[in-house]
Design a protein around this motif. Structure first.
Motif, PDB file in Angstrom:
ATOM      1  N   GLU A 104       0.970  -1.148   0.108  1.00 25.58           N
ATOM      2  CA  GLU A 104      -0.056  -0.031   0.056  1.00 25.58           C
ATOM      3  C   GLU A 104       0.841   1.253   0.020  1.00 25.58           C
ATOM      4  OE1 GLU A 104      -0.412  -2.654   1.963  1.00 25.58           O
ATOM      5  OE2 GLU A 104      -2.324  -3.208   0.791  1.00 25.58           O
ATOM      6  N   THR A 105       1.937   1.274   0.476  1.00 24.76           N
ATOM      7  CA  THR A 105       3.025   2.393   0.747  1.00 24.76           C
ATOM      8  C   THR A 105       3.727   2.606  -0.760  1.00 24.76           C
ATOM      9  OG1 THR A 105       4.685   1.446   1.726  1.00 24.76           O
ATOM     10  CG2 THR A 105       3.369   2.058   3.076  1.00 24.76           C
ATOM     11  N   ILE A 106       3.909   1.451  -1.335  1.00 25.57           N
ATOM     12  CA  ILE A 106       4.775   1.617  -2.555  1.00 25.57           C
ATOM     13  C   ILE A 106       4.131   2.495  -3.725  1.00 25.57           C
ATOM     14  CG2 ILE A 106       5.932   0.448  -4.355  1.00 25.57           C
ATOM     15  CD1 ILE A 106       7.097   0.238  -1.754  1.00 25.57           C
ATOM     16  N   LYS A 107       4.744   3.702  -4.266  1.00 24.87           N
ATOM     17  CA  LYS A 107       4.275   4.318  -5.347  1.00 24.87           C
ATOM     18  C   LYS A 107       5.128   4.191  -6.604  1.00 24.87           C
ATOM     19  CE  LYS A 107       2.417   7.935  -2.338  1.00 24.87           C
ATOM     20  NZ  LYS A 107       2.380   9.418  -2.113  1.00 24.87           N
ATOM     21  N   ARG A 108       6.551   4.044  -6.425  1.00 24.34           N
ATOM     22  CA  ARG A 108       7.236   3.712  -7.628  1.00 24.34           C
ATOM     23  C   ARG A 108       8.171   2.500  -7.543  1.00 24.34           C
ATOM     24  NH1 ARG A 108       7.276   8.623  -5.190  1.00 24.34           N
ATOM     25  NH2 ARG A 108       8.928   7.986  -3.627  1.00 24.34           N
ATOM     26  N   VAL A 109       8.360   1.657  -8.641  1.00 21.69           N
ATOM     27  CA  VAL A 109       9.157   0.537  -8.621  1.00 21.69           C
ATOM     28  C   VAL A 109      10.355   0.982  -9.750  1.00 21.69           C
ATOM     29  CG1 VAL A 109       7.591  -0.911  -8.079  1.00 21.69           C
ATOM     30  CG2 VAL A 109       7.837  -0.423 -10.378  1.00 21.69           C
ATOM     31  N   HIS A 110      11.502   0.500  -9.320  1.00 20.07           N
ATOM     32  CA  HIS A 110      12.857   0.893  -9.920  1.00 20.07           C
ATOM     33  C   HIS A 110      13.375  -0.514 -10.730  1.00 20.07           C
ATOM     34  CE1 HIS A 110      13.168   4.838  -8.169  1.00 20.07           C
ATOM     35  NE2 HIS A 110      12.445   4.200  -7.176  1.00 20.07           N
ATOM     36  N   SER A 111      13.785  -0.650 -11.891  1.00 18.58           N
ATOM     37  CA  SER A 111      14.298  -1.851 -12.321  1.00 18.58           C
ATOM     38  C   SER A 111      14.933  -1.753 -13.894  1.00 18.58           C
ATOM     39  CB  SER A 111      13.132  -2.888 -12.440  1.00 18.58           C
ATOM     40  OG  SER A 111      13.988  -4.203 -12.189  1.00 18.58           O
ATOM     41  N   HIS A 112      15.792  -2.638 -14.327  1.00 18.91           N
ATOM     42  CA  HIS A 112      16.006  -2.928 -15.597  1.00 18.91           C
ATOM     43  C   HIS A 112      14.885  -2.741 -16.503  1.00 18.91           C
ATOM     44  CE1 HIS A 112      17.768  -4.539 -19.301  1.00 18.91           C
ATOM     45  NE2 HIS A 112      18.725  -3.717 -18.852  1.00 18.91           N
ATOM     46  N   VAL A 113      15.100  -2.230 -17.712  1.00 18.89           N
ATOM     47  CA  VAL A 113      13.927  -2.074 -18.865  1.00 18.89           C
ATOM     48  C   VAL A 113      13.141  -3.240 -19.033  1.00 18.89           C
ATOM     49  CG1 VAL A 113      15.270  -2.101 -20.679  1.00 18.89           C
ATOM     50  CG2 VAL A 113      13.282  -1.101 -20.814  1.00 18.89           C
ATOM     51  N   HIS A 114      14.146  -4.429 -19.163  1.00 15.98           N
ATOM     52  CA  HIS A 114      13.707  -5.663 -19.388  1.00 15.98           C
ATOM     53  C   HIS A 114      12.657  -6.250 -18.285  1.00 15.98           C
ATOM     54  CE1 HIS A 114      16.471  -6.837 -22.659  1.00 15.98           C
ATOM     55  NE2 HIS A 114      15.811  -5.939 -23.139  1.00 15.98           N
ATOM     56  N   ALA A 115      13.197  -6.068 -17.128  1.00 25.75           N
ATOM     57  CA  ALA A 115      12.451  -6.613 -15.949  1.00 25.75           C
ATOM     58  C   ALA A 115      11.231  -6.033 -15.825  1.00 25.75           C
ATOM     59  CB  ALA A 115      13.339  -6.439 -14.463  1.00 25.75           C
ATOM     60  N   ILE A 116      11.073  -4.612 -15.981  1.00 27.22           N
ATOM     61  CA  ILE A 116       9.955  -4.031 -16.081  1.00 27.22           C
ATOM     62  C   ILE A 116       8.890  -4.600 -17.238  1.00 27.22           C
ATOM     63  CG2 ILE A 116       8.831  -1.697 -16.615  1.00 27.22           C
ATOM     64  CD1 ILE A 116      11.191  -0.376 -15.208  1.00 27.22           C
ATOM     65  N   GLY A 117       9.417  -4.744 -18.210  1.00 27.63           N
ATOM     66  CA  GLY A 117       8.545  -5.216 -19.373  1.00 27.63           C
ATOM     67  C   GLY A 117       8.056  -6.670 -19.058  1.00 27.63           C
ATOM     68  N   GLU A 125      -1.665  -3.604 -12.037  1.00 30.74           N
ATOM     69  CA  GLU A 125      -2.587  -3.969 -11.025  1.00 30.74           C
ATOM     70  C   GLU A 125      -2.421  -2.925  -9.865  1.00 30.74           C
ATOM     71  OE1 GLU A 125      -3.437  -7.542  -7.862  1.00 30.74           O
ATOM     72  OE2 GLU A 125      -1.944  -7.853  -9.480  1.00 30.74           O
ATOM     73  N   HIS A 126      -1.131  -2.439  -9.449  1.00 23.82           N
ATOM     74  CA  HIS A 126      -1.139  -1.661  -8.202  1.00 23.82           C
ATOM     75  C   HIS A 126      -0.696  -0.268  -8.688  1.00 23.82           C
ATOM     76  CE1 HIS A 126      -0.819  -4.974  -5.587  1.00 23.82           C
ATOM     77  NE2 HIS A 126      -0.337  -5.545  -6.239  1.00 23.82           N
ATOM     78  N   GLY A 127      -0.657   0.279  -9.991  1.00 31.31           N
ATOM     79  CA  GLY A 127      -0.542   1.513 -10.380  1.00 31.31           C
ATOM     80  C   GLY A 127       0.648   2.215 -10.068  1.00 31.31           C
ATOM     81  N   PHE A 128       1.638   1.172 -10.022  1.00 29.09           N
ATOM     82  CA  PHE A 128       2.938   1.494  -9.907  1.00 29.09           C
ATOM     83  C   PHE A 128       3.557   2.606 -10.694  1.00 29.09           C
ATOM     84  CE2 PHE A 128       3.457  -2.403  -7.067  1.00 29.09           C
ATOM     85  CZ  PHE A 128       3.179  -1.729  -6.117  1.00 29.09           C
ATOM     86  N   GLU A 129       4.497   3.487 -10.459  1.00 23.16           N
ATOM     87  CA  GLU A 129       5.233   4.257 -11.663  1.00 23.16           C
ATOM     88  C   GLU A 129       6.362   3.494 -11.810  1.00 23.16           C
ATOM     89  OE1 GLU A 129       7.436   8.607 -12.095  1.00 23.16           O
ATOM     90  OE2 GLU A 129       6.474   8.267 -10.504  1.00 23.16           O
ATOM     91  N   ALA A 130       6.594   3.143 -12.801  1.00 24.80           N
ATOM     92  CA  ALA A 130       8.089   2.571 -13.291  1.00 24.80           C
ATOM     93  C   ALA A 130       9.043   3.395 -13.568  1.00 24.80           C
ATOM     94  CB  ALA A 130       7.499   1.309 -14.445  1.00 24.80           C
ATOM     95  N   LEU A 131      10.264   2.973 -13.121  1.00 21.82           N
ATOM     96  CA  LEU A 131      11.457   3.922 -13.226  1.00 21.82           C
ATOM     97  C   LEU A 131      12.685   3.029 -13.891  1.00 21.82           C
ATOM     98  CD1 LEU A 131      11.062   6.306 -10.253  1.00 21.82           C
ATOM     99  CD2 LEU A 131      10.523   6.576 -12.602  1.00 21.82           C
ATOM    100  N   VAL A 132      12.917   3.244 -14.921  1.00 25.14           N
ATOM    101  CA  VAL A 132      14.033   2.401 -15.682  1.00 25.14           C
ATOM    102  C   VAL A 132      15.366   2.671 -14.754  1.00 25.14           C
ATOM    103  CG1 VAL A 132      15.423   1.779 -17.550  1.00 25.14           C
ATOM    104  CG2 VAL A 132      12.851   2.170 -17.646  1.00 25.14           C
ATOM    105  N   ALA A 133      16.107   1.730 -14.438  1.00 30.39           N
ATOM    106  CA  ALA A 133      17.386   1.712 -14.030  1.00 30.39           C
ATOM    107  C   ALA A 133      18.484   0.835 -14.679  1.00 30.39           C
ATOM    108  CB  ALA A 133      17.406   1.002 -12.439  1.00 30.39           C
ATOM    109  N   ALA A 134      19.722   0.993 -14.491  1.00 26.13           N
ATOM    110  CA  ALA A 134      20.855   0.369 -15.430  1.00 26.13           C
ATOM    111  C   ALA A 134      20.787  -1.199 -15.302  1.00 26.13           C
ATOM    112  CB  ALA A 134      22.312   0.850 -15.036  1.00 26.13           C
TER     113      ALA A 134
END
Length: 290
Positions: A104-117, A125-134
């Motif tokens: 419930e507290t999470i708003k943003r998820v960080h990961s490699h572009v492939h992992a996000i995909g 489902e959770h409406g997270f903002e996806a942020l690309v990392a190296a």
């Protein structure tokens, strides 16, 4: 790194990314006795082996969901290294966050572009903002440093232990058949015995600019009964006029049928470059049997 182990790179395997990345896990699984050397980029990873700082390199080349790792198809032919093995690894993504965080507290998820995909269902489902990392492990390190209950990382299980993060959800990848193929690189080639195991030969080639050149170049593999297990094209310059092909075949170049097929390929090609001859992973048989 011990002085004895570090001498001439013996006993060291390099990978791209931070500790805890999938490539790190692959190194530990295949070569548990070796020390790992994290590298900032794939170019640095190849250079570590080429310059003698590492004995081997673990390089991801394809993923069953995301496709090829494009950078490496371009880098492999000019790396100065040889493929000496392959490894197939099931990819498991966990949702990791600092202590005190919840779904419930999470708003943003960080990961490699492939992992996000590969984890779109969770993100949607959770409406997270996806942020690309190296890379995935680097994302976990970043989340640990931020120490915010609003930020989480999609990363391998090993990263939770390394960066002291809580696991909020396991196996968040969209499918269970998410598998990455790695090739293992070394300075010197090997010459495996086809009598002991199935052999894979990997090469790149560019066909001549004549009608039906690709059809003619590959005809020898069909007429000689050589199985092409992978064939992919990619652009080598900005003109979109020159395509290079990457191929895996079953068989050793010294086998008569393979030799004849490669001779025919060479006749219709500007260049043929063998990147490695190595034993096939047992995973190939497992997949073929399904």
């Amino acid at each position: 790194m011990s002085e004895e182990t570090g001498k001439n790179g013996k006993g060291i395997i390099a990978f791209q990314g931070a500790r805890g990345a999938n490539s790190d896990m692959a190194c530990h699984l295949v070569y548990p006795e070796m020390e790992v050397l994290p590298c900032h980029s794939f170019e640095d990873t190849f250079a570590a082996v080429r310059n003698g700082h590492a004995e081997l390199a673990m390089i991801p080349i394809d993923n069953s969901r995301a496709g090829r790792v494009a950078d490496n198809h371009h880098l492999l032919p000019d790396s100065g290294l040889h493929i000496v093995g392959e490894h197939y690894q099931r990819i498991r993504h966990h949702l990791l966050a600092p202590k005190g965080a919840t779904m419930e507290t999470i708003k943003r998820v960080h990961s490699h572009v492939h992992a996000i995909g590969q984890s779109r269902n969770l993100i949607r489902e959770h409406g997270f903002e996806a942020l690309v990392a190296a890379d995935t492990a680097g994302a976990a390190a970043e989340v640990a440093e931020k120490n915010s209950i609003e930020d989480a990382a999609i990363a391998p299980p090993l990263a939770a232990e390394l960066y002291n993060l809580e696991t909020l959800a396991t196996d968040v990848q969209d499918t269970d058949d998410n598998t990455t193929r790695f090739v293992i690189m070394a300075r010197e080639p090997i010459d495996p015995d086809p009598a002991e195991s199935t052999v894979v030969t990997t090469f790149v080639f560019r066909v001549r600019s004549v009608p039906a050149a690709l059809y003619k170049a590959l005809g020898g593999f069909a007429t000689n009964g050589v199985n092409i297990t992978k064939l992919e094209s990619y652009i080598t310059d900005g003109s979109f006029a020159v395509a290079q092909f990457y191929a895996d075949i079953e068989g050793h170049p010294d086998d008569r049928m393979v030799r004849l097929a490669l001779e025919e390929l060479s006749f219709f090609s500007k260049e043929v470059k063998i990147l490695g001859v190595y034993p096939a992973s047992p995973f190939r048989k497992q997949v073929a049997a399904q």
